[in-house]
Write a protein that holds these residues in place. Structure first.
Motif, short mmCIF file in Angstrom:
data_model
loop_
_atom_site.label_atom_id
_atom_site.label_comp_id
_atom_site.label_asym_id
_atom_site.label_seq_id
_atom_site.Cartn_x
_atom_site.Cartn_y
_atom_site.Cartn_z
N TYR A 114 39.78 32.80 35.78
CA TYR A 114 38.64 32.32 36.56
C TYR A 114 38.42 30.82 36.40
O TYR A 114 37.47 30.25 36.92
CB TYR A 114 37.39 33.10 36.13
N GLY A 115 39.28 30.19 35.65
CA GLY A 115 39.23 28.74 35.49
C GLY A 115 40.59 28.27 35.03
O GLY A 115 41.19 28.85 34.13
N PHE A 146 47.40 41.29 35.76
CA PHE A 146 46.26 40.38 35.81
C PHE A 146 46.36 39.57 37.09
O PHE A 146 47.38 39.60 37.79
CB PHE A 146 46.23 39.46 34.58
N SER A 147 45.30 38.86 37.40
CA SER A 147 45.28 38.08 38.64
C SER A 147 44.48 36.80 38.45
O SER A 147 43.88 36.57 37.40
CB SER A 147 44.66 38.91 39.78
N ALA A 148 44.52 35.95 39.46
CA ALA A 148 43.69 34.75 39.51
C ALA A 148 42.84 34.85 40.77
O ALA A 148 43.06 35.71 41.62
CB ALA A 148 44.55 33.50 39.53
N VAL A 149 41.84 33.98 40.88
CA VAL A 149 40.93 34.05 42.01
C VAL A 149 41.69 33.98 43.33
O VAL A 149 41.49 34.79 44.24
CB VAL A 149 39.87 32.94 41.92
N SER A 206 37.96 35.80 32.85
CA SER A 206 36.84 36.65 33.22
C SER A 206 37.46 38.04 33.39
O SER A 206 38.63 38.24 33.08
CB SER A 206 36.17 36.17 34.51
N GLU A 207 36.65 38.99 33.83
CA GLU A 207 37.23 40.31 34.11
C GLU A 207 36.49 40.93 35.28
O GLU A 207 35.34 40.61 35.56
CB GLU A 207 37.21 41.20 32.87
#
Length: 373
Positions: A156-157, A120-123, A201-202
């Protein structure tokens, strides 16, 4: 020998015997006199009417009194009263403001890189979260990935500054033409300012509804200490619409109990308040689905003093959290020994003001796409 001489000797013996008998009688009479006189002068001592008369307890030196292994021994702990505004169980909503500061934040992407996490990742690297939340959040996503091999999740937050929360609020008011926002929390009243909450989010549809593969996350997040904070069934209580993408960390025991009993955080905080420490036999006790036993109770804060005395169990693992309202919640992990905290091996430090400025600039770009606050 003549009869006259024998008669004389008998007379002498008789006289001698008589004398001895008389002396003996005199001695016996004297002893009796002194004994009777002593008894006449003896006075009986009556018990005091002011002292309760009890049979003396004679201790058996060989007897051993064993402590009750099921009895909890409590000791007093003095804590800062203002720390009621800190902890995993603080209630932050439209009525209760978060008084932030000094959050122990880590960059999600930096921690992923250091720990070789790529599911997974973040912005970007400016997206941060509380250190103690990163671990269980990552474990949950890793378990999800092992089941579905889906690596499209995106944070996403996450943590927001109060200034950025105000910016989001003002933009929503301007875009909707109202006097107040009905979707965005006012600055100081958002869970995102605590670092305890994050939004999914995805990357394929840029939308997370907790359906399809992701239904597993929403159904099992309690096992990792998270709750879906806002649901349609609790909208009248929370004041927010259904937000299946918004997750809040509260800790495993509490997430389990809330999920099992269909409670939102507001309801749970009220419930714990009904189980104060003073009512020792009425603490909230329950077991989770793994057989772990818990005891939870409430201690009202001494708002007139800088310190509040919080009773805690001796020799047993426990945690204290403020509720951000009126006191402290003590969680006892029954049967578990206290945990000795170790210094984290991996840390993230915000070493420049530029990081904070970049965080605000990057977060502002997501304003139009947010539907959760």
């Amino acid at each position: 020998m003549s009869k006259k001489k024998i008669s004389k000797e008998k007379s002498i013996q008789h006289a001698k015997m008589t004398t001895e008998i008389v002396i003996s009688l005199v001695l016996v009479g004297a002893c009796a006199f002194f004994i009777r006189n002593g008894l006449n002068h003896t006075k009986k001592i009556e018990p005091s009417p002011y002292v309760e008369q009890k049979a003396a307890d004679i201790e058996d030196p060989t007897a051993t009194t064993l402590p009750d292994p099921n009895q909890t021994i409590y000791e007093s702990l003095s804590v800062e009263t203002k720390s009621k505004f800190r902890g995993d169980l603080i209630l932050v909503n439209k009525e209760h403001q978060y008084f932030g500061g000094s959050e122990d934040l880590v960059s999600i992407t930096d921690m992923n890189y250091e720990n070789e996490i790529d599911c997974f990742s973040a912005v970007d690297s400016t997206y941060t979260i509380l250190r103690q939340v990163y671990g269980p959040m990552t474990k949950m996503i890793q378990d999800f990935y092992e089941l579905y091999h889906n690596d499209t999740l995106l944070i996403y937050g996450s943590y927001r500054t109060t200034d950025f929360q105000q910016e989001l609020y003002d933009n929503d008011v301007a875009n909707n033409g109202g006097e107040e926002s009905t979707r965005v929390a006012k600055a100081g009243f958002s869970e995102h300012e605590t670092g305890l909450a994050f939004d999914f989010s995805e990357t394929e549809n840029n939308d997370y509804q907790g359906t399809g593969d992701f239904e597993w996350i929403n159904a099992n997040c309690y096992k990792y200490g998270f709750i879906v904070r806002y649901t349609s069934s609790k909208e009248k209580i929370t004041g927010f619409q259904n937000e299946p993408w918004h997750f809040r960390y509260v800790g495993i025991p509490h997430a389990y109990y809330m999920d099992s009993n269909d409670l939102c955080l507001e309801e749970y905080i009220d419930l714990i308040r009904e189980h104060p420490y003073d009512k020792l036999k009425d603490h909230l006790e329950f077991s989770d689905d793994k057989g772990n036993d818990y005891e939870v109770y409430f201690v009202k804060s001494d708002d007139g003093s800088d310190k509040t005395t919080v009773p805690v169990p001796a020799g047993v693992r426990y945690e204290i959290s403020g509720n951000n309202v009126d006191g402290f919640i003590v969680t006892v992990y029954k049967g578990q020994k206290p945990i000795v905290e170790e210094t984290p091996t991996k840390t993230f430090e915000d070493t420049s003001e530029e990081n904070t400025e970049n965080s605000e600039d990057t977060d502002s770009e997501e304003t139009e796409e947010y539907n959760e606050y």
